[in-house]
Design an enzyme around this catalytic site. Structure first.
Site, PDB file in Angstrom:
ATOM      1  N   ASP A 166      -4.234   5.606  -3.809  1.00 31.51           N
ATOM      2  CA  ASP A 166      -3.528   4.665  -3.020  1.00 31.51           C
ATOM      3  C   ASP A 166      -2.274   4.076  -3.448  1.00 31.51           C
ATOM      4  OD1 ASP A 166      -5.629   3.933  -0.436  1.00 31.51           O
ATOM      5  OD2 ASP A 166      -6.524   4.470  -2.260  1.00 31.51           O
TER       6      ASP A 166
ATOM      7  N   GLN B  61      -3.374  10.851   5.592  1.00 35.56           N
ATOM      8  CA  GLN B  61      -4.730  10.500   6.064  1.00 35.56           C
ATOM      9  C   GLN B  61      -4.781   8.917   6.484  1.00 35.56           C
ATOM     10  OE1 GLN B  61      -8.069  10.796   3.093  1.00 35.56           O
ATOM     11  NE2 GLN B  61      -7.697   8.576   2.617  1.00 35.56           N
TER      12      GLN B  61
ATOM     13  N   LYS C   5     -11.563   6.038   2.954  1.00 31.78           N
ATOM     14  CA  LYS C   5     -12.033   4.424   2.475  1.00 31.78           C
ATOM     15  C   LYS C   5     -11.063   3.609   2.717  1.00 31.78           C
ATOM     16  CE  LYS C   5     -12.791   7.041  -1.110  1.00 31.78           C
ATOM     17  NZ  LYS C   5     -13.153   8.260  -0.438  1.00 31.78           N
TER      18      LYS C   5
ATOM     19  N   GLN D  82      -2.656 -21.387 -10.693  1.00 32.63           N
ATOM     20  CA  GLN D  82      -2.548 -22.445 -11.494  1.00 32.63           C
ATOM     21  C   GLN D  82      -2.085 -23.472 -10.543  1.00 32.63           C
ATOM     22  OE1 GLN D  82      -3.090 -20.246 -14.919  1.00 32.63           O
ATOM     23  NE2 GLN D  82      -2.601 -22.257 -14.980  1.00 32.63           N
ATOM     24  N   SER D  83      -1.836 -24.661 -11.105  1.00 26.28           N
ATOM     25  CA  SER D  83      -1.388 -25.862 -10.503  1.00 26.28           C
ATOM     26  C   SER D  83      -1.918 -25.989  -8.988  1.00 26.28           C
ATOM     27  CB  SER D  83       0.122 -25.975 -10.350  1.00 26.28           C
ATOM     28  OG  SER D  83       0.987 -25.485 -11.218  1.00 26.28           O
TER      29      SER D  83
ATOM     30  N   TYR E 219     -14.825   8.770  10.459  1.00 29.53           N
ATOM     31  CA  TYR E 219     -14.544   8.733   9.174  1.00 29.53           C
ATOM     32  C   TYR E 219     -13.120   9.268   8.867  1.00 29.53           C
ATOM     33  CZ  TYR E 219     -14.886   8.448   4.060  1.00 29.53           C
ATOM     34  OH  TYR E 219     -14.695   7.985   3.005  1.00 29.53           O
TER      35      TYR E 219
ATOM     36  N   ASP F 232      -3.276   5.466   1.731  1.00 31.41           N
ATOM     37  CA  ASP F 232      -3.437   6.623   0.964  1.00 31.41           C
ATOM     38  C   ASP F 232      -2.806   7.849   1.776  1.00 31.41           C
ATOM     39  OD1 ASP F 232      -4.491   9.026   0.243  1.00 31.41           O
ATOM     40  OD2 ASP F 232      -6.723   8.549   0.137  1.00 31.41           O
TER      41      ASP F 232
HETATM   42 MG   LIG Z   1      -8.291   5.449  -2.297  1.00 26.63          MG
END
Ligand SMILES: [Mg+2]
Length: 379
Positions: free
Chosen positions: A53, A94, A231, A241-242, A228, A11
């Site tokens: 994002d 960020q 997120k 598959q397979s 922080y 992001d």
């Molecule tokens: Mg985000």
């Protein structure tokens, strides 16, 4: 020929707020990554957007953890950040935590899911990309895809899957890992991966030959930065598959929504809504959390696709359900369990508020406090 599929996401600034990505920022990221394709660093490229994002889906022959490929992604996000800063996008840059690239984007902010394999006669893969949630959001669907015969009929019917799969699980707090086999260690596996606030499935392997089946991004931004910074919206690669689950078996868990962490300020629980690419723009209370599914057929290392796999009315019911679940949770407002418990809020802005009030706490007396007529606590 061993081919590597690398998905690196970041992001680098939201338009508007945290809801999506501006076209000029996206164009710059794509332009720089395309140059890497022209120079032969990667064979092919596909760019995905989910919320705020951007993910670079890249094929190459340089193996996982290739510094050349990681540097290309870093440079693309770095140059995209310059555009984002100029346009004053929200939280520009960020997810880029380091000043300069130093060999590997791990620990530098972007999320990475990578796997290496020999391309099969037909190689269908699905790249899941989610916004407003965290890597442990994949725990439940990975369990259903690879270990629940009520979801994946192939576990019962297909002899090439009948032996089961191995789950590689990480403790996000300690960085320690454990490998557990299904079906025989299924209950042990669920002890851990059901605890989504701590344990994350990093990868899944086919037991019969150790072939890689799925790989997730497991970077926890909050832990990396010690504060922080946003997120850790995750990506997940699943081969189909397979000898692996069918495309429909891989998508089926998303038809029954469940709750994940990461909505609004990374501090709330919400349903993970499966949407078409065009609807990966979370605006209600900055959510609810979204997930897109990009399907590719890989042909000689080239990405044929993406096919927008949740762009299907068969997922309308799941989306309606998510809206109902959102209404129920929003009624809780700032109250748990919509708001995350205190342990989960440690890396948000909440501790700053708590700091201000910490000296006001007094040992609880048996007598109730007395107030003066002005409403002040009487000594
Ligand atoms: Mg985000």
């Amino acid at each position: 020929m061993r081919l590597t599929l690398s998905v690196i996401k970041a992001d680098i600034g939201g338009f508007v707020g945290h809801s999506s990505v501006h076209k000029d920022v996206l164009a710059k990221v794509r332009e720089v990554a395309e140059e890497g394709k022209d120079k032969g660093i990667i064979r092919d490229l596909s760019v995905l957007v989910c919320g705020d994002d951007i993910a670079l889906v890249m094929t190459h022959t340089k193996g996982v953890d290739s510094s050349e490929v990681h540097e290309l992604a870093w440079n693309a996000f770095k140059e995209g950040t310059e555009v984002a800063k100029k346009l004053k996008m929200y939280g520009a840059g960020q997810d880029l935590l380091a000043e300069a690239f130093s060999g590997n984007v791990k620990g530098m902010g972007p999320g990475i899911a990578e796997m290496e394999f020999v391309e099969r006669k037909s190689e269908p893969v699905i790249v899941f990309f989610a916004d407003k949630t965290s890597p442990s959001a994949w725990n439940l669907p990975l369990y259903e895809m690879f270990a629940d015969p009520m979801n994946t009929a192939g576990l019962v019917i297909d002899p090439s899957m009948h032996e089961g799969f191995i789950f590689d699980v990480m403790d996000a707090y300690t960085g320690m890992g454990i490998q557990l086999k299904t079906p025989e260690e299924l209950y042990d596996l669920l002890v851990f991966i059901g605890a989504t606030s701590r344990y994350v499935v990093r990868a899944v392997y086919r037991k019969s030959d150790g072939e890689i089946a799925a790989a997730a991004s497991t970077q926890k931004l909050s832990f990396m930065a010690g504060r922080y910074v946003g997120k850790d919206d995750p990506v997940l690669i699943v081969r189909a598959q397979s000898g692996f689950p069918a495309v429909g078996e891989i998508l089926e868990p998303f038809a029954r929504p469940w709750l994940v962490e990461g909505w609004m300020r990374g501090s709330h629980t919400g349903p993970l809504m499966p949407v078409a690419f065009k609807n990966a723009k979370p605006t209600r209370f900055d959510g609810p959390p979204r997930v897109i599914a990009a399907g590719y057929q890989i042909a000689d290392g080239y990405l044929i696709g993406p096919s927008d796999l949740f762009d299907d009315p068969a997922f309308d019911h799941a989306r309606e359900e998510c809206n109902k679940m959102s209404d129920i949770l929003r009624r809780q407002g700032i109250f748990e369990p919509h708001r995350l418990p205190p342990e989960e809020m440690e890396y948000t802005t909440l501790p700053k508020v708590l700091e201000k009030l910490k000296d006001r706490f007094k040992l609880v007396e048996t007598e109730r406090p007395k107030f003066s007529s002005e409403g002040e606590i009487a000594e």
